[in-house]
Design an enzyme around this catalytic site. Structure first.
Site, mmCIF file in Angstrom:
data_model
loop_
_atom_site.group_PDB
_atom_site.id
_atom_site.type_symbol
_atom_site.label_atom_id
_atom_site.label_comp_id
_atom_site.label_asym_id
_atom_site.label_seq_id
_atom_site.Cartn_x
_atom_site.Cartn_y
_atom_site.Cartn_z
ATOM 1 N N THR A 12 0.827 -1.212 0.000
ATOM 2 C CA THR A 12 0.000 0.000 0.000
ATOM 3 C C THR A 12 0.866 1.268 0.000
ATOM 4 O O THR A 12 0.344 2.371 0.086
ATOM 5 C CB THR A 12 -0.903 0.026 1.261
ATOM 6 O OG1 THR A 12 -0.044 -0.090 2.412
ATOM 7 C CG2 THR A 12 -1.887 -1.129 1.269
ATOM 8 N N ASP A 14 4.282 3.964 -0.976
ATOM 9 C CA ASP A 14 4.668 4.878 -2.055
ATOM 10 C C ASP A 14 5.545 4.200 -3.121
ATOM 11 O O ASP A 14 5.340 4.388 -4.315
ATOM 12 C CB ASP A 14 5.428 6.052 -1.408
ATOM 13 C CG ASP A 14 5.968 7.016 -2.410
ATOM 14 O OD1 ASP A 14 5.151 7.732 -3.018
ATOM 15 O OD2 ASP A 14 7.199 7.039 -2.628
ATOM 16 N N ASP A 179 19.915 -1.744 -5.394
ATOM 17 C CA ASP A 179 20.524 -0.421 -5.491
ATOM 18 C C ASP A 179 20.055 0.061 -6.855
ATOM 19 O O ASP A 179 20.540 -0.433 -7.884
ATOM 20 C CB ASP A 179 22.050 -0.501 -5.427
ATOM 21 C CG ASP A 179 22.664 0.883 -5.441
ATOM 22 O OD1 ASP A 179 22.326 1.667 -6.353
ATOM 23 O OD2 ASP A 179 23.462 1.196 -4.544
ATOM 24 N N HIS A 180 19.088 0.965 -6.876
ATOM 25 C CA HIS A 180 18.444 1.224 -8.162
ATOM 26 C C HIS A 180 19.399 1.821 -9.194
ATOM 27 O O HIS A 180 19.136 1.769 -10.384
ATOM 28 C CB HIS A 180 17.152 2.051 -7.998
ATOM 29 C CG HIS A 180 17.355 3.514 -7.803
ATOM 30 N ND1 HIS A 180 17.636 4.086 -6.599
ATOM 31 C CD2 HIS A 180 17.299 4.547 -8.689
ATOM 32 C CE1 HIS A 180 17.739 5.401 -6.734
ATOM 33 N NE2 HIS A 180 17.536 5.708 -7.998
ATOM 34 N N GLU A 218 21.498 16.698 -7.614
ATOM 35 C CA GLU A 218 20.038 16.786 -7.670
ATOM 36 C C GLU A 218 19.617 18.226 -7.444
ATOM 37 O O GLU A 218 20.298 18.957 -6.713
ATOM 38 C CB GLU A 218 19.416 15.945 -6.555
ATOM 39 C CG GLU A 218 19.744 14.476 -6.637
ATOM 40 C CD GLU A 218 18.928 13.697 -5.613
ATOM 41 O OE1 GLU A 218 17.770 13.391 -5.929
ATOM 42 O OE2 GLU A 218 19.433 13.429 -4.514
ATOM 43 N N HIS A 242 24.866 4.156 -3.763
ATOM 44 C CA HIS A 242 24.863 4.451 -5.198
ATOM 45 C C HIS A 242 26.228 4.902 -5.723
ATOM 46 O O HIS A 242 26.684 4.449 -6.769
ATOM 47 C CB HIS A 242 23.848 5.554 -5.531
ATOM 48 C CG HIS A 242 22.465 5.270 -5.037
ATOM 49 N ND1 HIS A 242 21.890 4.020 -5.092
ATOM 50 C CD2 HIS A 242 21.525 6.079 -4.476
ATOM 51 C CE1 HIS A 242 20.660 4.074 -4.595
ATOM 52 N NE2 HIS A 242 20.418 5.313 -4.212
HETATM 53 N N1 NDP Z 1 9.526 5.657 -1.890
HETATM 54 C C1 NDP Z 1 10.669 5.650 -2.546
HETATM 55 O O1 NDP Z 1 10.871 6.328 -3.546
HETATM 56 C C2 NDP Z 1 11.803 4.803 -2.068
HETATM 57 C C3 NDP Z 1 11.650 3.957 -0.996
HETATM 58 N N2 NDP Z 1 12.688 3.139 -0.629
HETATM 59 C C4 NDP Z 1 12.543 2.209 0.476
HETATM 60 O O2 NDP Z 1 11.402 1.396 0.244
HETATM 61 C C5 NDP Z 1 10.781 1.069 1.471
HETATM 62 C C6 NDP Z 1 9.315 1.487 1.422
HETATM 63 O O3 NDP Z 1 9.243 2.869 1.238
HETATM 64 P P1 NDP Z 1 7.877 3.623 0.925
HETATM 65 O O4 NDP Z 1 7.003 2.835 0.048
HETATM 66 O O5 NDP Z 1 8.268 4.990 0.496
HETATM 67 O O6 NDP Z 1 7.204 3.727 2.379
HETATM 68 P P2 NDP Z 1 5.697 4.077 2.749
HETATM 69 O O7 NDP Z 1 5.752 4.691 4.091
HETATM 70 O O8 NDP Z 1 5.001 4.784 1.660
HETATM 71 O O9 NDP Z 1 5.033 2.638 2.855
HETATM 72 C C7 NDP Z 1 5.317 1.783 3.909
HETATM 73 C C8 NDP Z 1 4.604 0.478 3.694
HETATM 74 O O10 NDP Z 1 4.889 -0.350 4.822
HETATM 75 C C9 NDP Z 1 3.672 -0.891 5.296
HETATM 76 N N3 NDP Z 1 3.767 -1.098 6.731
HETATM 77 C C10 NDP Z 1 4.238 -0.243 7.652
HETATM 78 N N4 NDP Z 1 4.156 -0.788 8.885
HETATM 79 C C11 NDP Z 1 3.629 -2.017 8.717
HETATM 80 C C12 NDP Z 1 3.291 -3.070 9.605
HETATM 81 N N5 NDP Z 1 3.514 -2.984 10.919
HETATM 82 N N6 NDP Z 1 2.767 -4.187 9.092
HETATM 83 C C13 NDP Z 1 2.537 -4.301 7.772
HETATM 84 N N7 NDP Z 1 2.855 -3.354 6.876
HETATM 85 C C14 NDP Z 1 3.377 -2.218 7.352
HETATM 86 C C15 NDP Z 1 2.610 0.138 4.969
HETATM 87 O O11 NDP Z 1 1.377 -0.498 4.848
HETATM 88 P P3 NDP Z 1 0.113 -0.116 5.771
HETATM 89 O O12 NDP Z 1 0.189 1.330 6.051
HETATM 90 O O13 NDP Z 1 -1.063 -0.537 4.949
HETATM 91 O O14 NDP Z 1 0.289 -0.961 6.970
HETATM 92 C C16 NDP Z 1 3.099 0.613 3.608
HETATM 93 O O15 NDP Z 1 2.613 -0.223 2.585
HETATM 94 C C17 NDP Z 1 11.614 1.768 2.551
HETATM 95 O O16 NDP Z 1 12.586 0.868 3.015
HETATM 96 C C18 NDP Z 1 12.300 2.893 1.813
HETATM 97 O O17 NDP Z 1 13.517 3.229 2.425
HETATM 98 C C19 NDP Z 1 13.871 3.111 -1.336
HETATM 99 C C20 NDP Z 1 14.062 3.923 -2.400
HETATM 100 C C21 NDP Z 1 13.078 4.864 -2.840
HETATM 101 O O1 LIG Z 2 18.072 6.520 -3.392
HETATM 102 C C1 LIG Z 2 17.900 7.707 -3.567
HETATM 103 O O2 LIG Z 2 17.986 8.187 -4.812
HETATM 104 C C2 LIG Z 2 17.372 9.404 -5.185
HETATM 105 C C3 LIG Z 2 17.998 9.840 -6.501
HETATM 106 O O3 LIG Z 2 17.752 8.863 -7.479
HETATM 107 P P1 LIG Z 2 17.752 9.224 -9.020
HETATM 108 O O4 LIG Z 2 17.452 7.947 -9.692
HETATM 109 O O5 LIG Z 2 16.695 10.276 -9.206
HETATM 110 O O6 LIG Z 2 19.093 9.783 -9.342
HETATM 111 C C4 LIG Z 2 17.547 10.459 -4.116
HETATM 112 O O7 LIG Z 2 16.748 11.582 -4.413
HETATM 113 C C5 LIG Z 2 17.113 9.919 -2.778
HETATM 114 O O8 LIG Z 2 17.396 10.876 -1.763
HETATM 115 C C6 LIG Z 2 17.834 8.643 -2.458
HETATM 116 O O9 LIG Z 2 17.237 8.053 -1.299
#
Ligand code: NDP
Ligand SMILES: O=C1O[C@H](COP(=O)(O)O)[C@@H](O)[C@H](O)[C@H]1O
Length: 503
Positions: A12, A14, A179-180, A218, A242
């Site tokens: 659910t 981001d 590591d994207h 950035e 990265h």
């Molecule tokens: N967003 C991004 O662009 C990036 C994110 N990441 C990494 O990806 C991971 C996820 O990030 P992101 O999607 O942004 O985070 P969000 O805060 O948007 O989402 C977190 C997710 O974790 C779930 N969650 C949290 N607590 C629980 C729980 N106790 N039990 C079950 N599910 C849980 C939530 O579901 P619900 O609320 O339904 O419980 C939700 O789906 C992180 O490790 C982040 O560092 C890495 C690179 C980029």
């Molecule tokens: O992992 C991360 O990367 C982004 C930058 O990624 P890019 O693909 O747009 O170059 C960065 O903004 C973010 O802080 C970091 O967690």
């Protein structure tokens, strides 16, 4: 490809919305998903299969690089998706999940090959891995894989501890650390370019290369991520993962037809050869910066300390630049300069390989000298490879920029490449534990020096190329960052090339 059940924690969230579903859809359209494929999305939210599918559909429409106007393919795609409410800490939720997964596999006649994707905060990794083991979700009758997002640890000690815990459930070959940057198409091409081209291979040494510059700048600031970023900073957020992965990919020497194991071995060799930094040398070799107020594309922007959610007087780094040396037969004597920062002048990730200047010796006056040859890898947002040569017109050297590879339309995104590789079990473009540990080992003295305030925090104006000290890092060695529009002050010892690249 083998039948696969994709179990997505954080369905659910981001990342799933913006990256994972669009990537899976693109793979689906390209026929790159297994014939037999199911996805179980997990989260605490009380979603149903139907509301989950509607969310996935919405995310594909909004974020996919392919237009999802073909309603039929999108419908076929989302029918593979199911949702289960699961609280990570609740044992019984894993038992219910297992039951649903087994029913589905049985209906499809599929073996229990399960890919667990943890798109949740790192604090949950350990608990989830333990529950996968305990609940029997990690069945021994099929394969199991764990895909995890960064950050992998907060420092060397926590990364080691996390790895120790994960390895109680998953073997190293089963862990795919995302590591994207390794999924970016240009980064993936860099290895192939060298492997398949003896001409490049021959040049890839300290005999011809003067220095290598790796930049990830950035324009965005901390945005809504203050809670995360103010505890992390540029070293942990970008540099340890990265940037050091880009260093490894740039410095690696790969034999033709390298296996995933060889890539891993060679990357480890590179990291092992990087000359360790001592805490007391950090101030001399590392520039620590934080953005102040300034302007980006003509619009005023706030300084870091005025951003919402940032602790008053925070000393967090939003910029870091460093000089690294690799002590092996290929790279001894070639400095690698790395910098990354937020709120800089442009969004650009690139590697510039600057070649030595053979013309210099034949022209002691310097008047007739051409510019150094440069091989430039543009990694993002635009992609390309260019080679800068010299030509002569009317008795004067003129730079000639040759485009070797231009940007292509509709290339797969990093997440597509990486998810496809994980589904195939190919770990080449993932961060292996050796590399992760060696990277943390290298940056740990920097973290320690910053914590003890041994390296001054240099403010830089938003919209600039970072603190002037980052330019001095190169100027001391007689170099400059290529393609910065206005070269920063070059120290007396440094030289300013007459040629100013017309990029
Ligand atoms: N967003 C991004 O662009 C990036 C994110 N990441 C990494 O990806 C991971 C996820 O990030 P992101 O999607 O942004 O985070 P969000 O805060 O948007 O989402 C977190 C997710 O974790 C779930 N969650 C949290 N607590 C629980 C729980 N106790 N039990 C079950 N599910 C849980 C939530 O579901 P619900 O609320 O339904 O419980 C939700 O789906 C992180 O490790 C982040 O560092 C890495 C690179 C980029
Ligand atoms: O992992 C991360 O990367 C982004 C930058 O990624 P890019 O693909 O747009 O170059 C960065 O903004 C973010 O802080 C970091 O967690």
């Amino acid at each position: 490809m083998e039948p696969t059940t994709f179990v997505l924690f954080g369905a659910t969230g981001d990342l799933a919305k913006r990256k994972i579903y669009p990537a899976l859809y693109n793979l689906f359209v390209d026929g790159k998903l297994p014939q037999s494929f199911s996805l179980f999305g997990l989260g605490r939210r009380e979603w149903t299969d139907e509301s989950f599918r509607a969310n996935v559909e919405q995310s594909v429409r909004q974020f996919s690089r392919r237009e999802a106007e073909d309603g039929d393919s999108l419908q076929r795609f989302v029918r593979m998706f199911r949702y289960s409410v699961l609280d990570i800490g609740r044992k019984e939720d894993y038992a219910s999940l297992l039951k649903r997964v087994e029913e589905r596999e049985e209906a499809l006649g599929a073996p229990p090959n399960r890919l667990f994707y943890l798109s949740v905060g790192p604090d949950f990794f350990e608990t989830i891995a333990a529950h996968i083991l305990e609940s029997g979700l990690g069945s021994e009758r099929g394969w199991k894989r764990l895909v995890i997002e960064k950050p992998f640890g907060h420092d060397l000690a926590s990364a080691r501890e996390l790895n120790r815990k994960l390895s109680q459930t998953f073997a190293e070959e089963e862990i795919f650390r995302i590591d994207h940057y390794l999924g970016k198409p240009m980064v993936q091409k860099m290895g192939a370019l060298q492997q398949a081209n003896p001409a490049i291979q021959a040049l890839w040494t300290n005999r011809y290369i003067a220095n290598v510059q790796i930049t990830a700048s950035e324009t965005v600031g901390v945005e809504e991520r203050a809670g995360y970023y103010d505890h992390v900073g540029a070293v942990r957020d970008m540099f340890q993962n990265h940037m050091l992965q880009l260093l490894m990919m740039a410095a690696i020497h790969l034999p033709h037809e390298s296996s995933s194991e060889q890539v891993r071995f060679k990357k480890k060799k590179v990291m092992q050869a990087v000359v360790p930094l001592q805490k007391q040398d950090v101030a001399a070799k590392v520039v620590r910066g934080q953005y102040a107020a300034g302007a980006i594309s003509g619009k005023p922007v706030a300084g870091y300390l005025s951003e919402p959610g940032i602790a008053p007087g925070s000393m967090n780094d939003t910029f870091v630049a460093a000089k690294l040396e690799i002590d092996d037969i290929y790279w001894r004597g070639v400095p690698f300069y790395i910098r990354t920062g937020k709120r800089m002048k442009e969004k650009s990730t690139r590697i510039v390989v600057e070649f030595k200047e053979p013309l210099q010796s034949s022209s002691p006056s310097g008047e007739e000298r051409g510019a150094p040859n440069l091989l430039v890898f543009e990694i993002g947002p635009k992609e390309g490879i260019t080679l800068q040569l010299n030509t002569k017109e009317d008795g004067e050297f003129k730079p000639l920029r040759v485009e070797l590879h231009g940007a292509q339309d509709n290339v797969p995104e990093a997440y597509e490449n990486l998810i496809h590789d994980a589904l195939r079990g190919d770990g080449t473009f993932f961060a292996h534990w050796d590399e992760v540990e060696l990277s943390w080992q290298w940056v740990q003295p920097i973290l320690d020096a910053f914590a003890d305030d041994l390296a001054p925090l240099r403010p830089y104006a938003a919209g600039s190329y970072g603190p002037a000290e980052a330019a001095e890092l190169l100027a001391r060695d007689g170099y400059r960052w290529w393609f910065d529009e206005e070269p920063e002050t070059i120290s007396e010892k440094g030289e300013q090339y007459a040629y100013n690249a017309n990029y």
